[in-house]
Design a protein around this motif. Structure first.
Motif, PDB file in Angstrom:
ATOM      1  N   ASN A  32      44.123  33.486  32.350  1.00  0.00           N
ATOM      2  CA  ASN A  32      44.996  34.764  32.689  1.00  0.00           C
ATOM      3  C   ASN A  32      46.500  34.935  32.753  1.00  0.00           C
ATOM      4  O   ASN A  32      46.538  36.246  33.536  1.00  0.00           O
ATOM      5  N   GLY A  33      46.683  34.250  32.436  1.00  0.00           N
ATOM      6  CA  GLY A  33      48.424  34.177  33.078  1.00  0.00           C
ATOM      7  C   GLY A  33      49.050  33.190  34.364  1.00  0.00           C
ATOM      8  O   GLY A  33      50.230  34.116  34.942  1.00  0.00           O
ATOM      9  N   GLN A  34      48.051  33.804  35.143  1.00  0.00           N
ATOM     10  CA  GLN A  34      48.101  33.331  36.571  1.00  0.00           C
ATOM     11  C   GLN A  34      47.678  31.881  37.037  1.00  0.00           C
ATOM     12  O   GLN A  34      47.432  31.404  36.372  1.00  0.00           O
ATOM     13  N   ILE A  35      48.725  31.293  37.937  1.00  0.00           N
ATOM     14  CA  ILE A  35      48.379  29.566  38.810  1.00  0.00           C
ATOM     15  C   ILE A  35      47.139  30.354  39.314  1.00  0.00           C
ATOM     16  O   ILE A  35      47.959  30.636  40.411  1.00  0.00           O
ATOM     17  N   LEU A  36      45.975  29.301  40.034  1.00  0.00           N
ATOM     18  CA  LEU A  36      45.317  29.554  40.928  1.00  0.00           C
ATOM     19  C   LEU A  36      46.277  28.900  42.006  1.00  0.00           C
ATOM     20  O   LEU A  36      46.466  27.873  41.576  1.00  0.00           O
ATOM     21  N   LEU A  37      46.120  29.568  42.996  1.00  0.00           N
ATOM     22  CA  LEU A  37      45.967  28.699  44.595  1.00  0.00           C
ATOM     23  C   LEU A  37      47.916  27.742  44.238  1.00  0.00           C
ATOM     24  O   LEU A  37      49.043  27.479  44.356  1.00  0.00           O
ATOM     25  N   LEU A  38      48.841  29.166  43.332  1.00  0.00           N
ATOM     26  CA  LEU A  38      50.770  28.585  43.320  1.00  0.00           C
ATOM     27  C   LEU A  38      50.726  28.345  44.547  1.00  0.00           C
ATOM     28  O   LEU A  38      51.825  27.171  44.659  1.00  0.00           O
ATOM     29  N   ASP A  39      50.785  29.090  45.284  1.00  0.00           N
ATOM     30  CA  ASP A  39      51.698  28.571  46.779  1.00  0.00           C
ATOM     31  C   ASP A  39      51.019  27.083  47.148  1.00  0.00           C
ATOM     32  O   ASP A  39      52.438  26.340  47.328  1.00  0.00           O
ATOM     33  N   ALA A  40      49.439  27.198  47.183  1.00  0.00           N
ATOM     34  CA  ALA A  40      49.333  25.702  47.676  1.00  0.00           C
ATOM     35  C   ALA A  40      49.767  24.461  46.599  1.00  0.00           C
ATOM     36  O   ALA A  40      50.328  23.307  47.172  1.00  0.00           O
ATOM     37  N   GLU A  65      59.993  28.702  36.234  1.00  0.00           N
ATOM     38  CA  GLU A  65      59.513  27.941  34.881  1.00  0.00           C
ATOM     39  C   GLU A  65      57.935  27.813  34.899  1.00  0.00           C
ATOM     40  O   GLU A  65      57.560  28.356  33.516  1.00  0.00           O
ATOM     41  N   MET A  66      57.100  27.456  36.128  1.00  0.00           N
ATOM     42  CA  MET A  66      55.499  27.446  36.577  1.00  0.00           C
ATOM     43  C   MET A  66      55.334  28.717  35.800  1.00  0.00           C
ATOM     44  O   MET A  66      54.258  29.049  34.812  1.00  0.00           O
ATOM     45  N   ARG A  67      56.107  29.957  36.569  1.00  0.00           N
ATOM     46  CA  ARG A  67      55.327  31.242  35.679  1.00  0.00           C
ATOM     47  C   ARG A  67      55.795  31.677  34.481  1.00  0.00           C
ATOM     48  O   ARG A  67      54.324  32.827  33.845  1.00  0.00           O
ATOM     49  N   ALA A  68      56.837  31.821  34.448  1.00  0.00           N
ATOM     50  CA  ALA A  68      56.841  31.433  32.621  1.00  0.00           C
ATOM     51  C   ALA A  68      55.964  30.685  31.732  1.00  0.00           C
ATOM     52  O   ALA A  68      55.628  30.997  30.348  1.00  0.00           O
ATOM     53  N   ALA A  69      55.681  29.150  31.486  1.00  0.00           N
ATOM     54  CA  ALA A  69      54.510  28.736  31.055  1.00  0.00           C
ATOM     55  C   ALA A  69      53.779  29.085  31.181  1.00  0.00           C
ATOM     56  O   ALA A  69      52.328  29.104  30.228  1.00  0.00           O
ATOM     57  N   ALA A  70      52.797  29.742  32.063  1.00  0.00           N
ATOM     58  CA  ALA A  70      51.913  30.332  32.610  1.00  0.00           C
ATOM     59  C   ALA A  70      51.275  31.691  32.324  1.00  0.00           C
ATOM     60  O   ALA A  70      50.092  32.024  31.336  1.00  0.00           O
ATOM     61  N   GLU A  71      52.795  32.415  31.598  1.00  0.00           N
ATOM     62  CA  GLU A  71      51.620  33.783  31.735  1.00  0.00           C
ATOM     63  C   GLU A  71      51.031  33.979  30.042  1.00  0.00           C
ATOM     64  O   GLU A  71      50.937  34.870  30.489  1.00  0.00           O
ATOM     65  N   LEU A  72      51.669  33.439  29.649  1.00  0.00           N
ATOM     66  CA  LEU A  72      50.609  33.894  27.627  1.00  0.00           C
ATOM     67  C   LEU A  72      49.662  33.062  27.762  1.00  0.00           C
ATOM     68  O   LEU A  72      48.886  33.163  26.785  1.00  0.00           O
ATOM     69  N   GLN A  73      49.270  32.875  28.376  1.00  0.00           N
ATOM     70  CA  GLN A  73      48.013  31.135  28.893  1.00  0.00           C
ATOM     71  C   GLN A  73      46.329  31.743  29.167  1.00  0.00           C
ATOM     72  O   GLN A  73      46.277  32.525  30.265  1.00  0.00           O
ATOM     73  N   VAL A  74      45.639  32.116  28.376  1.00  0.00           N
ATOM     74  CA  VAL A  74      44.246  32.715  28.918  1.00  0.00           C
ATOM     75  C   VAL A  74      43.949  31.350  29.860  1.00  0.00           C
ATOM     76  O   VAL A  74      43.491  31.395  30.276  1.00  0.00           O
ATOM     77  N   GLU A  75      43.850  30.456  29.102  1.00  0.00           N
ATOM     78  CA  GLU A  75      42.846  29.401  29.655  1.00  0.00           C
ATOM     79  C   GLU A  75      43.350  28.206  29.969  1.00  0.00           C
ATOM     80  O   GLU A  75      43.607  27.554  28.502  1.00  0.00           O
TER      81      GLU A  75
END
Length: 270
Positions: A32-40, A65-75
């Protein structure tokens, strides 16, 4: 795919990722647009770059760039590669001041859901991992051992490989880490000489400690693993799968697996 923030698929032939495998990477789950465990994942990349003595990474841009690539992705699966950059003379990095940032997104692997129900079959790989404490733990770009392990695995009917080091100790799977339970005791292999200290491995070890339990980090031979009551494997995408068989030895208990899976659901809820 984005290279240094520009959507493209072409990388300079002079880039040190292609010349020498000079860099590191991480692979993250996106929901849902969020990168799980991003900080890790960012911390792992920082550690990898520090261990490889690789400067010149614009961390602020990379995270954006990581957040932008993920933001429109559901899974989806997000992969980040950091190369030492382009140039230098031979092996030397002299004259290189900027690292190369590569961010890509790929479809979510669908087979993990079935494996959560039926369990994973492991087969001992004939390809051992070399012992090298200088590179052990990090996810560097030199992955020919894993390529060979996967090539042998593709010729078998197993789902994953049980990988040993050159001294015959249990290390990991081709693309996952290992935990096992014997009675009430939980174990995971010592990765100070070889293997990848995965994001999910770290997360689960922290959850075990937070629950007041001890995860014993050990150098174990296969006979010790085969004596376990239960074995599970994990990575950032699975995230935890039960092992139903290692070579000819079968496993049916899932006590540890269910508990660790519950910990991962809590992670996603956050």
């Amino acid at each position: 795919m984005w290279i240094n923030g520009v959507e493209q698929t072409s990388l300079a032939a002079s880039d040190r990722a292609t010349q020498f495998g000079d860099g590191c990477f991480t692979t993250a789950a996106v929901r849902n647009g969020q990168i799980l465990l991003l900080d890790a994942h960012l911390q792992r990349l920082r550690e990898g770059c520090a261990r490889l003595m690789m400067p010149g990474v614009d961390w602020t841009r990379l995270e954006s760039e990581m957040r932008a690539a993920a933001e429109l992705q559901v899974e989806a699966v997000l992969k980040v590669i950091i190369s030492a950059g382009s140039g230098g003379r031979g092996y030397s990095r002299q004259g290189i001041h900027c690292a190369t940032r590569i961010v890509s997104v790929s479809p979510w692997p669908q087979h993990y859901q079935a494996l959560q129900q039926q369990g994973v079959r492991l087969e001992t790989s004939p390809v051992p991992l070399a012992q090298n404490p200088l590179l052990a733990g990090i996810k560097h770009l030199n992955r020919l051992e894993q390529v060979l392990i996967r090539a042998h695995l593709d010729q078998s009917e197993a789902d994953e490989a049980l990988v040993l080091d050159t001294a015959g100790y249990v290390v990991e799977c081709c693309a996952a880490n290992l935990f096992w339970r014997q009675g009430e005791r939980i174990f995971t292999p010592d990765l100070t000489a070889s293997g990848v200290d995965g994001i999910m491995r770290r997360y689960l070890m922290a959850q075990i400690a937070a629950a007041g339990q001890v995860c014993h980090v050990v150098r174990a031979k296969p006979v010790q693993l085969l004596a376990a009551d239960e074995v599970v494997i994990c990575n950032a995408l699975m995230p935890v799968l039960p092992v139903r068989q290692i070579d000819s030895r079968s496993f049916s208990d899932r006590q540890l697996c269910h508990w660790l899976q519950d910990s991962c659901y809590f992670m996603e809820a956050k």
